[in-house]
Design a protein around this motif. Sequence first.
Motif, short mmCIF file in Angstrom:
data_model
loop_
_atom_site.label_atom_id
_atom_site.label_comp_id
_atom_site.label_asym_id
_atom_site.label_seq_id
_atom_site.Cartn_x
_atom_site.Cartn_y
_atom_site.Cartn_z
N ARG A 52 5.03 -12.11 -3.70
CA ARG A 52 4.48 -11.27 -4.77
C ARG A 52 3.76 -12.10 -5.83
O ARG A 52 3.41 -11.57 -6.89
CB ARG A 52 5.60 -10.46 -5.45
CG ARG A 52 6.34 -9.49 -4.53
CD ARG A 52 5.45 -8.38 -3.99
NE ARG A 52 6.23 -7.41 -3.22
CZ ARG A 52 6.50 -7.52 -1.93
NH1 ARG A 52 6.03 -8.57 -1.24
NH2 ARG A 52 7.21 -6.59 -1.30
N VAL A 53 3.51 -13.39 -5.56
CA VAL A 53 2.89 -14.23 -6.58
C VAL A 53 1.61 -14.94 -6.09
O VAL A 53 1.04 -15.75 -6.81
CB VAL A 53 3.88 -15.28 -7.14
CG1 VAL A 53 5.09 -14.61 -7.76
CG2 VAL A 53 4.31 -16.27 -6.06
N PHE A 54 1.15 -14.63 -4.86
CA PHE A 54 -0.08 -15.27 -4.39
C PHE A 54 -1.27 -14.77 -5.19
O PHE A 54 -1.31 -13.61 -5.59
CB PHE A 54 -0.28 -14.95 -2.89
CG PHE A 54 0.56 -15.81 -1.98
CD1 PHE A 54 0.09 -17.05 -1.56
CD2 PHE A 54 1.81 -15.40 -1.57
CE1 PHE A 54 0.86 -17.84 -0.74
CE2 PHE A 54 2.58 -16.19 -0.74
CZ PHE A 54 2.11 -17.43 -0.32
N PRO B 100 3.05 0.66 -0.99
CA PRO B 100 2.59 0.81 -2.39
C PRO B 100 1.78 -0.41 -2.83
O PRO B 100 2.04 -1.53 -2.37
CB PRO B 100 3.90 0.90 -3.18
CG PRO B 100 4.92 1.38 -2.20
CD PRO B 100 4.51 0.80 -0.86
N GLU B 101 0.80 -0.17 -3.67
CA GLU B 101 -0.02 -1.27 -4.16
C GLU B 101 0.87 -2.31 -4.85
O GLU B 101 1.50 -2.03 -5.87
CB GLU B 101 -1.07 -0.74 -5.13
CG GLU B 101 -2.17 0.09 -4.47
CD GLU B 101 -3.02 -0.73 -3.53
OE1 GLU B 101 -3.18 -1.94 -3.78
OE2 GLU B 101 -3.53 -0.16 -2.55
N THR B 102 0.95 -3.48 -4.24
CA THR B 102 1.82 -4.54 -4.76
C THR B 102 1.00 -5.80 -4.93
O THR B 102 0.51 -6.36 -3.94
CB THR B 102 2.98 -4.80 -3.79
OG1 THR B 102 3.67 -3.58 -3.54
CG2 THR B 102 3.95 -5.81 -4.37
N ASP C 141 -0.56 -11.44 2.56
CA ASP C 141 -1.50 -10.81 3.48
C ASP C 141 -2.73 -10.28 2.76
O ASP C 141 -3.86 -10.38 3.27
CB ASP C 141 -0.83 -9.71 4.29
CG ASP C 141 -0.12 -8.67 3.44
OD1 ASP C 141 0.02 -8.88 2.24
OD2 ASP C 141 0.30 -7.64 4.01
N THR C 142 -2.55 -9.72 1.56
CA THR C 142 -3.69 -9.21 0.81
C THR C 142 -4.67 -10.34 0.47
O THR C 142 -5.89 -10.17 0.61
CB THR C 142 -3.22 -8.53 -0.48
OG1 THR C 142 -2.29 -7.48 -0.15
CG2 THR C 142 -4.38 -7.94 -1.24
N LEU C 143 -4.14 -11.47 0.06
CA LEU C 143 -4.99 -12.62 -0.25
C LEU C 143 -5.79 -13.04 0.97
O LEU C 143 -7.01 -13.27 0.89
CB LEU C 143 -4.13 -13.79 -0.75
CG LEU C 143 -4.86 -15.10 -1.01
CD1 LEU C 143 -5.84 -14.95 -2.17
CD2 LEU C 143 -3.86 -16.22 -1.30
N ALA C 144 -5.11 -13.15 2.12
CA ALA C 144 -5.79 -13.59 3.34
C ALA C 144 -6.82 -12.57 3.80
O ALA C 144 -7.95 -12.93 4.18
CB ALA C 144 -4.76 -13.85 4.43
#
Length: 332
Positions: free
Chosen positions: A107-109, A184-186, A191-194
């Motif tokens: 949760r911190v990337f 939920p938008e986290t 994965d979101t960063l990649a």
Amino acid sequence: MSEAPHLTFDLEKPGVSKGDLVVPKGADCEALSLPVFSLNKGEGPRLLITGGCHGNELEGPIVARRLIEWLPEAQTCGRIIIVPVLNPPAVQAFTRNTPIDGLNLNRVFPGRADGSATERIADAVSRILLPTADTIFDLHSYGPGWEFPLVNTTHPVADPGLMAKTIRMAEAFKLPMTLIWEHPETPGMFDTLAQNQGKVFICPELGGGEVGAEALAIYEAGVRNGLIALGLVEGKSDYLTFRRQNSVQALETRRSSDELYSPARGIFEPRCSMLDEVKQGDLIGVLYPMDSLTADTIDVLAPGTSIVCGIRSGSYVEVGEFIALLGRPLNR
């Protein structure tokens, strides 16, 4: 900080290399060393395999170490980088979050170079390792307290081309389930960063709280199927049997209806198992309030026809705590 994050070896060196990703020290702890394995066989796909993002999910680190044992003979091209444990302090403490600062690494990337220990780990991975890969296998398990099948998960991706590539890669593992999870938008997820960088990100999950031989063997075979699909390893993919179920299915979730939460505090007893088919009104589980012996039990019912993707194993839960995940066949 005394130094920037760095690797102790040259990734471009042909063949097998072993060393560390050095995460600089900060005000809260000394420098951390994350062991890294690299096998460079020239042109071809670039793959990063990681485990141990959450410290109470041990299947990933075990499978990652198993891969290191046989990949040197099996890999035919490209480069594979393996980091069995992304978060050593959490794994050593067997805690989901880093015990040094209490943060969840996933949760911190992309992290912060001047941040706390967890943020510095994320920063080092984001800056040093992520740019080297076009595909990432991030090996997770759902952790203690859940019954969850072997499943490849990914979240909806805005780019339809990348979404299609991700689904194909996930299904290539041939695990019992591929799940497109409308989470939920986290902020701060790996994965979101990649995926925002156009990379294919695959996240195998496994639940149940026990590191079992059958599940580990299937987990490893699924990753091998993924390596074959990428063209990094030669061979024939295997369909895998898990708990006498040999079906392979792709499912998706609806955020508004498929995540079930506890309506009260108490002990949750599951009344169905993962991969069960349920209809509207079917009993998912029973909640036993413990504040009063006169309080009625509460039935948790299926909101509609669906398949049980994961269910909380018998445990004490608070109001609003996540207890079950449902899904339905993927609408392509």
